[in-house]
Scaffold this motif. Structure first.
Motif, PDB file in Angstrom:
ATOM      1  N   GLY A  56       0.805  -1.222   0.000  1.00 34.27           N
ATOM      2  CA  GLY A  56       0.000   0.000   0.000  1.00 34.27           C
ATOM      3  C   GLY A  56       0.831   1.262   0.000  1.00 34.27           C
ATOM      4  O   GLY A  56       0.478   2.245   0.642  1.00 34.27           O
ATOM      5  N   LYS A  57       1.957   1.268  -0.757  1.00 36.93           N
ATOM      6  CA  LYS A  57       2.871   2.407  -0.746  1.00 36.93           C
ATOM      7  C   LYS A  57       3.131   2.944  -2.148  1.00 36.93           C
ATOM      8  O   LYS A  57       3.160   2.193  -3.112  1.00 36.93           O
ATOM      9  CB  LYS A  57       4.220   2.025  -0.131  1.00 36.93           C
ATOM     10  N   TRP A  91      11.056   9.798  -0.905  1.00 39.51           N
ATOM     11  CA  TRP A  91       9.898   9.796  -0.013  1.00 39.51           C
ATOM     12  C   TRP A  91       9.048   8.582  -0.311  1.00 39.51           C
ATOM     13  O   TRP A  91       9.130   7.995  -1.381  1.00 39.51           O
ATOM     14  CB  TRP A  91       9.091  11.088  -0.061  1.00 39.51           C
ATOM     15  N   GLU A  92       8.258   8.208   0.676  1.00 45.31           N
ATOM     16  CA  GLU A  92       7.274   7.136   0.534  1.00 45.31           C
ATOM     17  C   GLU A  92       6.014   7.587   1.243  1.00 45.31           C
ATOM     18  O   GLU A  92       6.079   8.272   2.260  1.00 45.31           O
ATOM     19  CB  GLU A  92       7.767   5.832   1.156  1.00 45.31           C
ATOM     20  N   VAL A  93       4.874   7.218   0.684  1.00 48.43           N
ATOM     21  CA  VAL A  93       3.603   7.537   1.321  1.00 48.43           C
ATOM     22  C   VAL A  93       2.772   6.269   1.397  1.00 48.43           C
ATOM     23  O   VAL A  93       2.697   5.502   0.440  1.00 48.43           O
ATOM     24  CB  VAL A  93       2.851   8.674   0.578  1.00 48.43           C
ATOM     25  N   SER A  94       2.201   6.051   2.577  1.00 50.12           N
ATOM     26  CA  SER A  94       1.281   4.940   2.758  1.00 50.12           C
ATOM     27  C   SER A  94      -0.070   5.378   2.224  1.00 50.12           C
ATOM     28  O   SER A  94      -0.618   6.394   2.640  1.00 50.12           O
ATOM     29  CB  SER A  94       1.178   4.583   4.239  1.00 50.12           C
ATOM     30  N   ALA A 153       0.811  14.821   0.875  1.00 45.03           N
ATOM     31  CA  ALA A 153      -0.428  14.190   0.398  1.00 45.03           C
ATOM     32  C   ALA A 153      -1.652  14.979   0.866  1.00 45.03           C
ATOM     33  O   ALA A 153      -1.713  15.411   2.005  1.00 45.03           O
ATOM     34  CB  ALA A 153      -0.511  12.754   0.883  1.00 45.03           C
ATOM     35  N   ARG A 154      -2.585  15.182  -0.027  1.00 47.94           N
ATOM     36  CA  ARG A 154      -3.857  15.841   0.280  1.00 47.94           C
ATOM     37  C   ARG A 154      -4.944  15.074  -0.437  1.00 47.94           C
ATOM     38  O   ARG A 154      -4.751  14.543  -1.514  1.00 47.94           O
ATOM     39  CB  ARG A 154      -3.858  17.278  -0.198  1.00 47.94           C
ATOM     40  N   SER A 155      -6.113  15.061   0.132  1.00 48.65           N
ATOM     41  CA  SER A 155      -7.233  14.399  -0.528  1.00 48.65           C
ATOM     42  C   SER A 155      -8.291  15.438  -0.849  1.00 48.65           C
ATOM     43  O   SER A 155      -8.297  16.527  -0.309  1.00 48.65           O
ATOM     44  CB  SER A 155      -7.823  13.313   0.379  1.00 48.65           C
TER      45      SER A 155
END
Length: 125
Positions: free
Chosen positions: A71-72, A85-88, A122-124
């Motif tokens: 999930g990355k 960088w990594e984001v879950s 990250a933004r949603s």
């Protein structure tokens, strides 16, 4: 009968800085363009449907990879595969789209994430 003619009349130019990023089976590989030597390998899992995305047209531009089982989403240097960088992502996603320094990721629950800049923000919404 389908006929195909290759329109390429000369080989692609590859210089000493060219790094090829390819997906093969369940891993991402970086290959030196001049001789094909493997520079690094990163396991991404067997469920990945996304190819690595280059972030620019330079021969050694960073790349984005998705590891769906973990999930990355990760931004890696082309030369060493070092994560910048990594984001879950919190779930499964479709392959990311890149527009300049902006990355858009559509999640399976219809949420769209925006990741901007050279660092992960990250933004949603």
């Amino acid at each position: 009968v389908l006929l195909y003619k290759n329109a390429v009349t000369s080989p692609a130019e590859v210089n000493a800085d060219t790094i090829l990023i390819v997906k093969a089976k369940s891993s991402i590989y970086a290959l030196r363009g001049t001789d094909g030597q493997v520079l690094w390998r990163r396991y991404i899992g067997t469920e990945s449907i996304a190819d690595p995305l280059r972030l620019g047209s330079e021969p050694n531009a960073d790349c984005l990879i998705v590891s769906p089982q973990q999930g990355k989403l990760s931004r890696l240097t082309a030369s060493e595969g070092t994560p910048l960088w990594e984001v879950s992502l919190g779930g499964r996603c479709l392959p990311p789209l890149v527009d300049g320094e902006n990355v858009f990721v559509a999640m399976e629950d219809c949420l769209v994430l925006w990741i901007g800049g050279s660092r992960c923000q990250a933004r949603s919404g």
